[in-house]
Design an enzyme around this catalytic site. Sequence first.
Site, mmCIF file in Angstrom:
data_model
loop_
_atom_site.group_PDB
_atom_site.id
_atom_site.type_symbol
_atom_site.label_atom_id
_atom_site.label_comp_id
_atom_site.label_asym_id
_atom_site.label_seq_id
_atom_site.Cartn_x
_atom_site.Cartn_y
_atom_site.Cartn_z
ATOM 1 N N ASN A 37 23.949 55.743 58.490
ATOM 2 C CA ASN A 37 22.628 55.124 58.520
ATOM 3 C C ASN A 37 22.676 53.620 58.843
ATOM 4 O OD1 ASN A 37 19.860 55.159 58.134
ATOM 5 N ND2 ASN A 37 19.954 55.166 55.887
ATOM 6 N N HIS A 122 12.959 63.110 45.463
ATOM 7 C CA HIS A 122 12.698 61.684 45.206
ATOM 8 C C HIS A 122 11.228 61.423 44.916
ATOM 9 C CE1 HIS A 122 16.238 59.858 47.690
ATOM 10 N NE2 HIS A 122 16.613 60.906 46.996
ATOM 11 N N ARG A 147 14.115 62.648 40.801
ATOM 12 C CA ARG A 147 14.543 61.257 40.683
ATOM 13 C C ARG A 147 13.308 60.391 40.597
ATOM 14 N NH1 ARG A 147 17.543 57.479 45.211
ATOM 15 N NH2 ARG A 147 15.397 57.018 45.750
ATOM 16 N N TYR A 159 13.418 48.877 47.696
ATOM 17 C CA TYR A 159 14.003 50.026 48.382
ATOM 18 C C TYR A 159 13.839 51.286 47.515
ATOM 19 C CZ TYR A 159 17.460 52.951 50.633
ATOM 20 O OH TYR A 159 18.080 53.971 51.279
ATOM 21 N N ASP A 218 18.128 55.935 40.188
ATOM 22 C CA ASP A 218 19.130 55.265 41.029
ATOM 23 C C ASP A 218 19.013 53.751 40.847
ATOM 24 O OD1 ASP A 218 20.837 54.422 43.027
ATOM 25 O OD2 ASP A 218 20.010 55.734 44.576
ATOM 26 N N HIS A 220 20.958 51.621 42.369
ATOM 27 C CA HIS A 220 21.308 51.063 43.666
ATOM 28 C C HIS A 220 22.176 49.814 43.602
ATOM 29 C CE1 HIS A 220 20.792 51.647 47.941
ATOM 30 N NE2 HIS A 220 20.341 52.832 47.562
ATOM 31 N N GLU A 244 22.326 56.505 38.340
ATOM 32 C CA GLU A 244 23.186 56.433 39.530
ATOM 33 C C GLU A 244 23.453 54.987 39.942
ATOM 34 O OE1 GLU A 244 21.324 58.366 42.856
ATOM 35 O OE2 GLU A 244 22.662 57.391 44.286
ATOM 36 N N GLU A 270 28.143 57.346 46.550
ATOM 37 C CA GLU A 270 27.600 57.615 47.885
ATOM 38 C C GLU A 270 28.180 56.677 48.941
ATOM 39 O OE1 GLU A 270 23.373 57.027 47.001
ATOM 40 O OE2 GLU A 270 23.401 55.255 48.259
ATOM 41 N N ARG A 291 29.114 61.321 43.715
ATOM 42 C CA ARG A 291 27.937 61.268 44.591
ATOM 43 C C ARG A 291 28.260 61.366 46.078
ATOM 44 N NH1 ARG A 291 23.459 62.118 45.112
ATOM 45 N NH2 ARG A 291 22.473 60.156 45.688
ATOM 46 N N HIS A 320 25.452 63.581 47.809
ATOM 47 C CA HIS A 320 24.421 62.761 48.439
ATOM 48 C C HIS A 320 23.635 63.609 49.454
ATOM 49 C CE1 HIS A 320 23.755 58.692 50.708
ATOM 50 N NE2 HIS A 320 22.890 58.822 49.735
ATOM 51 N N ASP A 324 19.262 60.743 55.591
ATOM 52 C CA ASP A 324 20.245 60.269 56.583
ATOM 53 C C ASP A 324 21.482 61.167 56.629
ATOM 54 O OD1 ASP A 324 19.987 58.296 54.166
ATOM 55 O OD2 ASP A 324 22.092 58.094 54.687
ATOM 56 N N GLU A 347 21.275 66.595 45.808
ATOM 57 C CA GLU A 347 20.106 65.809 46.239
ATOM 58 C C GLU A 347 19.511 66.470 47.484
ATOM 59 O OE1 GLU A 347 21.128 61.838 47.465
ATOM 60 O OE2 GLU A 347 19.082 61.123 47.249
ATOM 61 N N TRP A 410 20.937 45.441 47.412
ATOM 62 C CA TRP A 410 19.598 46.025 47.512
ATOM 63 C C TRP A 410 19.602 47.449 47.000
ATOM 64 C CZ3 TRP A 410 19.484 50.345 50.564
ATOM 65 C CH2 TRP A 410 20.554 50.498 51.474
HETATM 66 C C1 GCO Z 1 20.232 58.000 47.533
HETATM 67 C C2 GCO Z 1 20.537 56.772 48.263
HETATM 68 C C3 GCO Z 1 19.968 56.581 49.614
HETATM 69 C C4 GCO Z 1 20.843 55.597 50.357
HETATM 70 C C5 GCO Z 1 20.783 55.801 51.805
HETATM 71 C C6 GCO Z 1 21.632 54.815 52.551
HETATM 72 O O1 GCO Z 1 20.593 58.026 46.379
HETATM 73 O O2 GCO Z 1 19.711 58.915 48.145
HETATM 74 O O3 GCO Z 1 20.717 55.651 47.506
HETATM 75 O O4 GCO Z 1 18.656 56.219 49.612
HETATM 76 O O5 GCO Z 1 20.522 54.294 50.058
HETATM 77 O O6 GCO Z 1 21.196 57.096 52.031
HETATM 78 O O7 GCO Z 1 21.833 55.233 53.833
HETATM 79 MG MG MG Z 2 21.711 56.430 45.746
#
Ligand code: GCO
Ligand code: MG
Length: 410
Positions: A37, A122, A147, A159, A218, A220, A244, A270, A291, A320, A324, A347, A410
């Site tokens: 991605n 999500h 989630r 995000y 998440d 992040h 996560e 991930e 993940r 994951h 993407d 997921e 982020w």
């Molecule tokens: C998730 C992720 C995604 C990623 C993205 C990056 O848990 O699904 O955090 O949102 O940020 O796949 O390419």
């Molecule tokens: Mg994630």
Amino acid sequence: MIIDRAEVIVTSPDRNFVTLKLTTEEGLSGLGDATLNGRELAVVSYLRDHVVPILVGRDGSCIEDTWQFLYRGAYWRRGPITMAAIAAVDMALWDIKGKAAGMPVYQLLGGASRRGLLAYGHASGKSQEELFDSIRAHLEKGYHAIRVQTGVPGLKAIYGIASNATNVVGQRYDHEPAQRGAYPREEDWDTRAYLRHLPGVFEAVRNEFGPELPLLHDGHHRMTPIQAAKLGKALEPYDLFWLEDCTPAENQEALRLVRQHTTIPLAIGEIFNTVWDYQQIIREQLIDYVRSAVTHTGGISHLKKVLEFAAQYQIKSGMHGPTDISPVGMAAAMHLGLAIHNFGIQEYMQHSENAHRVFQQSFTWRDGMLHPGDKPGLGVELDRDEAGKYPYQRAYLPYNRLADGTIHDW
Ligand code: GCO
Ligand code: MG
């Protein structure tokens, strides 16, 4: 089974996907996902310029040997670009082997260990009302695990939070894909404000939706270890399935501190690419869920090894699966998840209708569970005419800054 042709296909049905197609002299073909991605073309070049020329003419039935040839032979090991490229080759070879055997890939991996794969979607909202609507929409779409991501008062764009109220499954392309455009979008962040706000949101969600619904969150990579420990403790009453990416986990030791303070289950990986990224956190049991995506961890062959290592420590899979990961990468995850013993959750964010037209798939989604289907191979075919309608478009993931201008995770 000599590989006769290797093609790299780039298509962008609502978002960019990179797919490797291998064809054998007998005319069997296999697909592999190589989508990274926001950095898609780097993997395209790695494959086209460096891998395709040495694949053609090889015996495609030797999956492990081909993996080692690409990994060890390159000398420059690991990293997301290398491992996504190797993953695509590996998936395509499993797909071909399944077609040659007349069996779905999960049968080649040992057969099904369960009826289907529990999957989570999500839900998100800027306000509590939008969040509740989004959770209800997911429940209506059949999800049995959700989630929860929320806006934070005072912050404009975060995000993972849909920017409008039409946060309906399958129509939400305004968040999480890399955004099309010439420059990444800037978002804002304030960890203290987030830590103050989040426990109240989970309390409200539990009060509204009851104690049973599995809820995930998440972080992040945004917290320091002590902040993550504090959040884990604060969320304990709401019985999360997992928290996560609480810290930037390339510092594996950070999780020791988090573990000392909270029993919240932790999910990480991930952005990891190999078993080496997991070495310490699996051996010291610092996480509960792995993940990694098949796409970013060297394919089915390598992720299976990571998950078998994890199984020795009662650590489960949580592969994951945002949009993407292409339908090919998702299919690979489903076959692997069905076969391994230590499956945890999958997921599943759902691709757009255009993506479904490009990638014809055979998986099923019923009663909150995924199943890869029983077609030989991975069960996905790519329609070249449809793919050709959607040329690559430059896209970037966002970045974020604190109030004083400092760039933050982020
Ligand atoms: C998730 C992720 C995604 C990623 C993205 C990056 O848990 O699904 O955090 O949102 O940020 O796949 O390419
Ligand atoms: Mg994630």
